[in-house]
Scaffold this motif. Structure first.
Motif, mmCIF file in Angstrom:
data_model
loop_
_atom_site.group_PDB
_atom_site.id
_atom_site.type_symbol
_atom_site.label_atom_id
_atom_site.label_comp_id
_atom_site.label_asym_id
_atom_site.label_seq_id
_atom_site.Cartn_x
_atom_site.Cartn_y
_atom_site.Cartn_z
ATOM 1 N N ASP A 160 -8.506 56.897 31.352
ATOM 2 C CA ASP A 160 -8.847 55.356 30.860
ATOM 3 C C ASP A 160 -7.470 54.663 31.043
ATOM 4 O O ASP A 160 -7.306 53.467 30.959
ATOM 5 N N SER A 161 -6.395 55.381 31.544
ATOM 6 C CA SER A 161 -5.078 54.833 32.237
ATOM 7 C C SER A 161 -4.490 55.139 33.484
ATOM 8 O O SER A 161 -3.539 54.940 33.682
ATOM 9 N N SER A 162 -5.541 55.586 34.307
ATOM 10 C CA SER A 162 -5.061 56.184 35.709
ATOM 11 C C SER A 162 -5.246 55.025 36.765
ATOM 12 O O SER A 162 -4.667 55.412 37.941
ATOM 13 N N SER A 163 -5.299 53.451 36.391
ATOM 14 C CA SER A 163 -4.966 52.505 37.422
ATOM 15 C C SER A 163 -4.022 51.676 37.009
ATOM 16 O O SER A 163 -3.801 51.529 35.878
ATOM 17 N N PHE A 164 -3.433 51.087 38.120
ATOM 18 C CA PHE A 164 -2.336 49.837 38.145
ATOM 19 C C PHE A 164 -2.748 48.961 39.100
ATOM 20 O O PHE A 164 -2.513 49.399 40.348
ATOM 21 N N GLY A 165 -3.395 47.862 38.927
ATOM 22 C CA GLY A 165 -3.722 46.978 40.138
ATOM 23 C C GLY A 165 -4.826 47.878 40.731
ATOM 24 O O GLY A 165 -5.670 48.275 40.418
ATOM 25 N N ASP A 166 -4.449 47.522 42.193
ATOM 26 C CA ASP A 166 -5.327 48.061 43.044
ATOM 27 C C ASP A 166 -4.762 49.523 43.222
ATOM 28 O O ASP A 166 -5.376 50.452 44.263
ATOM 29 N N ARG A 167 -3.821 50.009 42.449
ATOM 30 C CA ARG A 167 -3.640 51.513 42.770
ATOM 31 C C ARG A 167 -4.413 52.447 41.731
ATOM 32 O O ARG A 167 -4.083 52.208 40.389
#
Length: 326
Positions: free
Chosen positions: A105-112
């Motif tokens: 649930d926290s594995s994305s940052f923006g498009d990353r």
């Protein structure tokens, strides 16, 4: 990719940053292009990591340099803040050593999007990944001991104890990391409530979706500097020979995870990227012992292993390290 890739480190003054510097300086396919540290800007690397005297004349910098891959060796919560406050070229791969992007649930940052970087579980996905969330040290040692059991549906309730060296607490001093407190001392902490429990649970359920597994984990602080020794106990009716074969088959082709037949001990893995596992069967109980160096297989060594997979290098490149027996 023609020629060596360029690697940068953010947060290079701590223990994991220091280990990464040592590994990358000697990596056959990578060039250490810069090491970022606000508190040490302008200082030679060997002024902080004094064993590097004679190995490099690089200085810490407060600016971002050229890189194909960026290692984030920052405190938990700081990696996400760094990405919020700095613009990183989308072409640059990121390997984060904090816990900021490990959970689903926290594995994305923006498009990353960050892939969980445990090669023995996700090697094919790591090879295709642009960004990696490096596993925690306790999580690595515990998971490697349990993954074959999870795959074969042999986990219900697990009782695990583990002891770690003082470097696991980081380089900043606290009451429990002072020599006068740590020497001749052992303490349990975060009993049944360690922050690595969620990432372990997600990995085990990846192999056995929908299966309810209960992990009871008690970590200990130990009177030594580096290394983790884990012992996990489960109910098991299978023969020990059957379980050894199960583990051998699961880890076939994985160069850093080895099954031992004799009692294992920490000095076998210190200064290496290995995890060594030993099984003991007593009646209807199976005990799985697993050992790693928390700064290498538990942090910087595994980060380099992930880099090797991402860029198509030999998985063992720069990691053929030999333990010091004495």
């Amino acid at each position: 990719m023609a020629g060596k890739i360029k690697a940068g480190i953010i947060g290079g003054a701590g223990y994991t940053g220091g280990e990464l510097i040592r590994l990358l300086l000697n990596h056959p396919e990578a060039e250490l292009s810069f090491v970022h540290s606000k508190s040490n800007e302008g200082n030679y690397l060997h002024h902080v990591h004094q064993d590097l005297l004679g190995d490099t004349n690089l200085k810490f910098t407060g600016k971002l340099g050229e890189a194909d891959v960026l290692f984030l060796c920052l405190g938990h919560g700081e990696a996400r803040k760094f990405l919020e406050n700095n613009t990183i070229d989308p072409a640059v791969s990121i390997i984060d050593l904090s816990q900021d992007f490990r959970l689903e649930d926290s594995s994305s940052f923006g498009d990353r999007h960050f892939i969980y970087g445990l090669p023995e579980l996700n090697r094919d996905n790591i090879r295709k990944a642009k960004n990696i969330a490096n596993p925690g040290c306790f999580a690595t040692a515990i998971q490697l001991g349990l993954l074959p059991l999870a795959k074969n549906g042999l986990l219900d309730e697990i009782h695990t104890t583990g002891i770690t060296g003082s470097t696991g607490a980081g380089q900043g001093l606290s009451q429990t990391s002072h020599f006068s407190w740590r020497a001749n001392n052992v303490q349990a902490y975060k009993t049944l409530n360690h922050q690595h429990l969620r990432e372990i649970g997600e990995s085990l359920r990846q192999l056995r979706p929908g299966h309810n597994m209960i992990l009871n984990f008690i970590p200990w602080r130990g009177d030594f500097t580096r290394g983790i020794f884990i012992s996990s106990q489960i109910h098991c009716e299978e023969k020990e020979s059957t379980m050894n074969e199960l583990y051998e088959n699961f880890y076939e082709g994985h160069p850093f995870t080895i099954l031992g037949s004799e009692p294992i001990f920490l000095k076998q893995v210190i200064n290496t990227n290995k995890c060594i596992i030993q099984l003991e069967k007593v009646g209807s109980k199976l005990v799985v012992h697993s050992i790693i160096d928390n700064l290498l297989k538990g942090a910087s060594g595994q980060a380099v292993q992930n880099m090797n997979l991402m860029f198509g290098f030999d998985e063992c490149a720069g990691l053929k390290l030999k333990a010091a027996a004495f």
